[in-house]
Design an enzyme around this catalytic site. Sequence first.
Site, PDB file in Angstrom:
ATOM      1  N   ASP A 143      40.196 -20.395 -44.211  1.00  0.00           N
ATOM      2  CA  ASP A 143      39.163 -19.432 -44.596  1.00  0.00           C
ATOM      3  C   ASP A 143      37.896 -20.227 -44.880  1.00  0.00           C
ATOM      4  O   ASP A 143      37.821 -20.966 -45.860  1.00  0.00           O
ATOM      5  CB  ASP A 143      39.608 -18.658 -45.833  1.00  0.00           C
ATOM      6  CG  ASP A 143      38.706 -17.469 -46.145  1.00  0.00           C
ATOM      7  OD1 ASP A 143      37.524 -17.497 -45.740  1.00  0.00           O
ATOM      8  OD2 ASP A 143      39.175 -16.519 -46.796  1.00  0.00           O
ATOM      9  N   ARG A 145      34.854 -18.970 -45.399  1.00  0.00           N
ATOM     10  CA  ARG A 145      33.796 -18.185 -46.031  1.00  0.00           C
ATOM     11  C   ARG A 145      33.278 -18.863 -47.294  1.00  0.00           C
ATOM     12  O   ARG A 145      34.040 -19.436 -48.058  1.00  0.00           O
ATOM     13  CB  ARG A 145      34.303 -16.781 -46.357  1.00  0.00           C
ATOM     14  CG  ARG A 145      34.524 -15.925 -45.130  1.00  0.00           C
ATOM     15  CD  ARG A 145      35.120 -14.594 -45.480  1.00  0.00           C
ATOM     16  NE  ARG A 145      36.480 -14.740 -46.016  1.00  0.00           N
ATOM     17  CZ  ARG A 145      37.242 -13.708 -46.406  1.00  0.00           C
ATOM     18  NH1 ARG A 145      36.749 -12.479 -46.333  1.00  0.00           N
ATOM     19  NH2 ARG A 145      38.451 -13.911 -46.861  1.00  0.00           N
TER      20      ARG A 145
END
Length: 230
Positions: A143, A145
Amino acid sequence: MPEALPVATIRTQVTVPLAFPDGYATTVRVFSFKGLVDGREHLAIGVGDWAGALDRVAAGGEPPLVRPHSECLTGDVFGSQRCDCGPQLREAVQRIAETGGFLLYMRQEGRGIGLYAKLDAYALQDAGLDTYQANVALGRGEDERDYSAAAQMLATLGVPRVRLLSNNPDKAEQLTRLGVAVTERVPTGVFLSPANAEYLAAKAAKAAEIEAAEAAGSEAVLTPDRPVSR
């Protein structure tokens, strides 16, 4: 100590009427910004009585309900059943409208790896990998982000504290580290379909893994004879 971020400024703001396919409609205030650290075109969307929510938090009252929502072209626009992004976006707008707050629309497609790479990850998921394993198989992070720009937008709008509408403990951890006080994490609904059951199971397992790691880290910090873990 919270991580220091450069100050962003509001570039423009405009009122936009929204209407969803199921008939739900509302009017929002869309803010764009200058000076966001990653240079992307993220948006803060004031929903419901967002101005009143700003007044309340400035006076020391209840913080606004805020959802950082990562862009998902396939789910948000085309209604893809492979994820729950579209229904989460629709739910978030209505729930924030009820109390006043902000939807932060983050331009971080595919957990930050981009649209084309996300479609490549879909192909790997069809071969048996889960959503996180597929990203790693592509040479990317599980991930990628980053919510630094989200923290900047909130600071610019005058939101030091939030009630976070999210099932993802990593969002709360990142925002806290970036100086945003998360007073409550409000869970979203579960939008299960035959096409996204494995995806949702992987997300739930990852959230549990993050929470367990955070709990272990807190215990390490509180125990004098153990090293600080973070």
